[in-house]
Design a protein around this motif. Structure first.
Motif, mmCIF file in Angstrom:
data_model
loop_
_atom_site.group_PDB
_atom_site.id
_atom_site.type_symbol
_atom_site.label_atom_id
_atom_site.label_comp_id
_atom_site.label_asym_id
_atom_site.label_seq_id
_atom_site.Cartn_x
_atom_site.Cartn_y
_atom_site.Cartn_z
ATOM 1 N N UNK A 113 32.241 31.114 56.336
ATOM 2 C CA UNK A 113 31.401 29.980 55.937
ATOM 3 C C UNK A 113 31.298 29.892 54.428
ATOM 4 N N UNK A 114 31.136 31.036 53.777
ATOM 5 C CA UNK A 114 31.042 31.058 52.306
ATOM 6 C C UNK A 114 32.308 30.477 51.689
ATOM 7 N N UNK A 115 33.449 30.833 52.244
ATOM 8 C CA UNK A 115 34.723 30.338 51.722
ATOM 9 C C UNK A 115 34.848 28.832 51.934
ATOM 10 N N UNK A 116 34.449 28.359 53.097
ATOM 11 C CA UNK A 116 34.515 26.924 53.390
ATOM 12 C C UNK A 116 33.627 26.129 52.441
ATOM 13 N N UNK A 125 32.357 38.004 43.288
ATOM 14 C CA UNK A 125 33.721 37.545 43.554
ATOM 15 C C UNK A 125 33.848 36.091 43.146
ATOM 16 N N UNK A 126 34.976 35.748 42.527
ATOM 17 C CA UNK A 126 35.283 34.341 42.299
ATOM 18 C C UNK A 126 35.820 33.757 43.604
ATOM 19 N N UNK A 127 35.945 32.437 43.656
ATOM 20 C CA UNK A 127 36.477 31.795 44.849
ATOM 21 C C UNK A 127 37.906 32.264 45.129
ATOM 22 N N UNK A 128 38.703 32.389 44.082
ATOM 23 C CA UNK A 128 40.083 32.839 44.243
ATOM 24 C C UNK A 128 40.127 34.264 44.806
ATOM 25 N N UNK A 129 39.252 35.131 44.282
ATOM 26 C CA UNK A 129 39.204 36.511 44.751
ATOM 27 C C UNK A 129 38.719 36.588 46.193
ATOM 28 N N UNK A 130 37.721 35.765 46.526
ATOM 29 C CA UNK A 130 37.201 35.761 47.893
ATOM 30 C C UNK A 130 38.243 35.242 48.871
ATOM 31 N N UNK A 131 38.999 34.245 48.447
ATOM 32 C CA UNK A 131 40.055 33.695 49.313
ATOM 33 C C UNK A 131 41.100 34.773 49.620
ATOM 34 N N UNK A 132 41.494 35.518 48.587
ATOM 35 C CA UNK A 132 42.480 36.586 48.785
ATOM 36 C C UNK A 132 41.909 37.699 49.659
#
Length: 219
Positions: A29-32, A56-63
């Motif tokens: 959910x956080x990523x969405x 975490x940045x969005x890019x880091x969280x996505x990875x």
């Protein structure tokens, strides 16, 4: 793992900004939400904080989310203990929910313990059994939400209430050692007995001599 999302909203007309912080939300959910906010020009300085305080940045969280897809995650543990004073035996019940990839699983297990001195000790034995199940699943470095209906035991586990009984302190020590070994972060939540029926039933069945262990994928 759950995250809090924090971001700065830039107000153009007044040329200032406001910080917003979310509640604790699941990683998917956080990523969405983060990806939706990324599309806006008025959202800046977006960060995600996990339950250990790491940002975490969005890019880091996505990875990170991609790497976690194949690992078990989002653990929820229900535990309960039943006690027979006359025989000093305890039946314990554990229900474990978790996700792996896009699939959800449930583990149900019970066990019979001997030489138990109180119902509170039965509750501790139940949680320790849950940790053994996690170890059998090779679970490490995750956050687990633990739900039970014994407020005394939960408060003692959190360190908010003192524990004077020697047998309970022995269980606390064993649990602490296991948590350190598996690098687990625990979040304790008190629930009503009606919300803990499945673990309670497993504990009762253990006292009746019915041994249960099952792992199934949920639809």
């Amino acid at each position: 793992m759950k995250y809090k999302l924090e971001y700065k909203f830039q107000r153009k007309k007044k040329n200032d900004s406001i910080y917003f912080t979310s509640d604790w939300i699941q990683s998917t959910t956080a990523l969405e939400v983060g990806e939706e906010l990324e599309k806006r020009n008025d959202v800046i300085d977006m960060l995600f904080y996990d339950e250990k305080g790491t940002s975490w940045t969005l890019k880091e969280l996505r990875k990170l989310n991609e790497e976690m897809e194949e690992e078990p995650h989002d653990f929820i543990i229900y535990f309960d203990g039943g006690y027979h004073k006359e025989t000093k035996t305890a039946g314990i019940g554990v229900v474990l929910f978790f996700q792996q990839g896009k699939k959800k699983f449930r583990v149900r297990a019970n066990e019979l313990f001997h030489d138990i001195l109180s119902n509170n000790e039965a509750e501790y034995a139940a949680l320790f059994h849950a940790l053994n199940l996690l170890e059998e699943l090779d679970v490490k470095d995750v956050t687990c939400e633990v739900k039970g209906d014994s407020q005394v035991v939960l408060k003692q586990l959190e360190g908010e209430w003192p524990c004077y009984e020697e047998e309970l302190n022995n269980w606390l020590d064993r649990i602490e050692v296991k948590l350190k070994k598996l690098h687990l972060n625990m979040i304790y939540s008190s629930i009503g007995r009606n919300e803990n029926k499945e673990a309670d039933k497993l504990a009762t069945q253990a006292l009746e001599g019915k041994r249960i262990y099952s792992k199934m994928q949920l639809l």
